[in-house]
Design a protein around this motif. Structure first.
Motif, PDB file in Angstrom:
ATOM      1  N   ALA A  64      60.177 -28.256 108.154  1.00 35.69           N
ATOM      2  CA  ALA A  64      60.958 -27.102 108.165  1.00 35.69           C
ATOM      3  C   ALA A  64      60.384 -26.179 107.170  1.00 35.69           C
ATOM      4  N   GLU A  65      60.023 -26.357 105.960  1.00 31.74           N
ATOM      5  CA  GLU A  65      59.398 -25.308 104.999  1.00 31.74           C
ATOM      6  C   GLU A  65      58.089 -24.913 105.550  1.00 31.74           C
ATOM      7  N   GLN A  66      57.331 -25.905 106.118  1.00 32.60           N
ATOM      8  CA  GLN A  66      56.012 -25.473 106.751  1.00 32.60           C
ATOM      9  C   GLN A  66      56.263 -24.509 107.823  1.00 32.60           C
ATOM     10  N   LEU A  67      57.116 -24.571 108.815  1.00 30.02           N
ATOM     11  CA  LEU A  67      57.490 -23.980 110.066  1.00 30.02           C
ATOM     12  C   LEU A  67      57.953 -22.480 109.529  1.00 30.02           C
ATOM     13  N   LYS A  73      54.125 -15.942 107.704  1.00 31.37           N
ATOM     14  CA  LYS A  73      52.763 -15.568 107.642  1.00 31.37           C
ATOM     15  C   LYS A  73      52.584 -14.567 109.022  1.00 31.37           C
ATOM     16  N   LEU A  74      53.078 -15.116 109.932  1.00 32.92           N
ATOM     17  CA  LEU A  74      52.970 -14.180 111.323  1.00 32.92           C
ATOM     18  C   LEU A  74      53.626 -12.815 110.885  1.00 32.92           C
ATOM     19  N   LYS A  75      55.035 -12.681 110.495  1.00 41.45           N
ATOM     20  CA  LYS A  75      55.511 -11.473 110.223  1.00 41.45           C
ATOM     21  C   LYS A  75      54.532 -10.536 109.218  1.00 41.45           C
ATOM     22  N   ALA A  76      53.808 -11.207 108.456  1.00 48.61           N
ATOM     23  CA  ALA A  76      52.943 -10.799 107.427  1.00 48.61           C
ATOM     24  C   ALA A  76      51.434 -10.256 108.067  1.00 48.61           C
ATOM     25  N   ALA A  84      47.083 -22.172 110.437  1.00 52.60           N
ATOM     26  CA  ALA A  84      46.841 -23.408 109.420  1.00 52.60           C
ATOM     27  C   ALA A  84      48.192 -24.233 109.194  1.00 52.60           C
ATOM     28  N   GLU A  85      49.218 -23.538 109.075  1.00 53.99           N
ATOM     29  CA  GLU A  85      50.486 -24.320 108.706  1.00 53.99           C
ATOM     30  C   GLU A  85      50.706 -25.128 110.009  1.00 53.99           C
ATOM     31  N   LEU A  86      50.730 -24.107 111.150  1.00 59.56           N
ATOM     32  CA  LEU A  86      50.923 -25.027 112.295  1.00 59.56           C
ATOM     33  C   LEU A  86      50.352 -25.938 112.667  1.00 59.56           C
ATOM     34  N   THR A  87      49.268 -25.924 112.306  1.00 57.88           N
ATOM     35  CA  THR A  87      48.090 -27.085 112.637  1.00 57.88           C
ATOM     36  C   THR A  87      48.317 -28.288 111.899  1.00 57.88           C
ATOM     37  N   LYS A  88      49.145 -28.073 110.660  1.00 61.40           N
ATOM     38  CA  LYS A  88      49.587 -29.194 109.644  1.00 61.40           C
ATOM     39  C   LYS A  88      50.762 -29.741 110.456  1.00 61.40           C
ATOM     40  N   ALA A 101      55.237 -26.225 116.932  1.00 60.16           N
ATOM     41  CA  ALA A 101      53.918 -25.776 116.621  1.00 60.16           C
ATOM     42  C   ALA A 101      53.266 -25.503 117.486  1.00 60.16           C
ATOM     43  N   LEU A 102      53.090 -26.604 118.713  1.00 60.63           N
ATOM     44  CA  LEU A 102      52.370 -26.336 119.661  1.00 60.63           C
ATOM     45  C   LEU A 102      52.561 -24.956 120.601  1.00 60.63           C
ATOM     46  N   PHE A 103      53.862 -24.851 120.892  1.00 56.98           N
ATOM     47  CA  PHE A 103      54.310 -23.739 121.637  1.00 56.98           C
ATOM     48  C   PHE A 103      54.043 -22.570 121.106  1.00 56.98           C
ATOM     49  N   GLN A 104      54.245 -22.359 119.659  1.00 51.60           N
ATOM     50  CA  GLN A 104      53.966 -21.195 118.901  1.00 51.60           C
ATOM     51  C   GLN A 104      52.473 -20.814 119.030  1.00 51.60           C
TER      52      GLN A 104
END
Length: 255
Positions: A64-67, A73-76, A84-88, A101-104
């Motif tokens: 949840a924290e990674q998401l 980061k997307l907003k920024a 990188a976060e989504l890949t993790k 993560a895959l959908f995003q």
């Protein structure tokens, strides 16, 4: 001297207790070690279950924290860091987080015009048997939408068939799947099949107004008058509702 009934009962109780004690002692001598082993094993298993649950909860918190970090980061406007976060999460997250993560990531690829990469990510989600079936269906729909221009209409129809033929389309991805399938039928010149599907979509409850309007127009163009059918259905319902009170009138008069 004869024993009284009370003494007989007491004696029988003492004998019964002695026999039970002997039986328990015998059982303990024969199986005591195995009983201890079983108890210890059960305690270890229970402790392991509690630990596993704790670890799963901890992992979900990390996911949840990674998401949230990825979305921040997307907003920024930091797509590389977000990826990188989504890949993790995709690599070691739980099924639900992995799906998100895959959908995003697919959304990000599609926004940049890389439909091939977006489709590949959706294909990965659609093939993941650990994901909920509804998520896999959605992934297949999106994969097909991304690949639509490169697919033969027959392939689109075959992919969407299970969802189009679903027994309970109102609670599935039927509208989206049926629209892709109807468009493919139209491209093949199968106007009757296309019109019927557009009509079914238009009659599906609780769909977006834009989709309903679009499918009503397409159905009408192909000879399926959904608006007329709906008007007739509404009139039939109103007539049925008005007949019921009238039929009940005489009974009320008798009272």
């Amino acid at each position: 001297m004869a024993l009284s009934p009370t003494n007989n009962a007491a004696l029988l109780q003492e004998v019964d207790e002695a026999v039970r004690k002997d039986q328990l002692d015998s059982i303990w001598q024969r199986f005591g070690i195995w009983i201890l082993v079983g108890v210890v094993a059960a305690l270890i298993a229970f402790g392991g279950y509690l630990y596993w649950g704790h670890m799963q909860e901890t992992k979900r918190g990390e996911n949840a924290e990674q998401l949230l970090a990825a979305f921040d980061k997307l907003k920024a406007a930091q797509p590389t860091a977000a990826t990188a976060e989504l890949t993790k999460i995709e690599a070691d997250g739980g099924p639900a987080y992995r799906a998100v993560a895959l959908f995003q990531q697919a959304n990000m690829k599609a926004e940049r015009g890389d439909l091939k990469a977006a489709a590949a990510l959706m294909a990965k989600a659609a093939a993941d048997t650990k994901l909920d079936p509804s998520l896999r269906d959605l992934a297949l729909i999106r994969q097909t939408a991304f690949e639509y221009d490169t697919l033969k209409p027959e392939v689109v129809i075959a992919r969407m068939k299970p969802m189009v033929d679903a027994k309970d389309p109102a609670s599935s991805w039927f509208p989206s799947a049926a629209e892709l399938s109807a468009t493919a039928h139209y491209q093949l010149g199968q106007y009757k099949e296309a019109g019927a599907l557009y009509g079914r979509i238009a009659d599906t409850p609780n769909i977006p107004k834009s989709l309903q309007s679009r499918t009503v127009q397409m159905a009408g163009m192909l000879g399926v008058d959904v608006v007329k059918d709906r008007a007739a259905e509404s009139a039939a319902k109103e007539q049925k509702g008005s007949v019921a009170p009238a039929a009940a009138g005489p009974a009320e008069e008798k009272k």
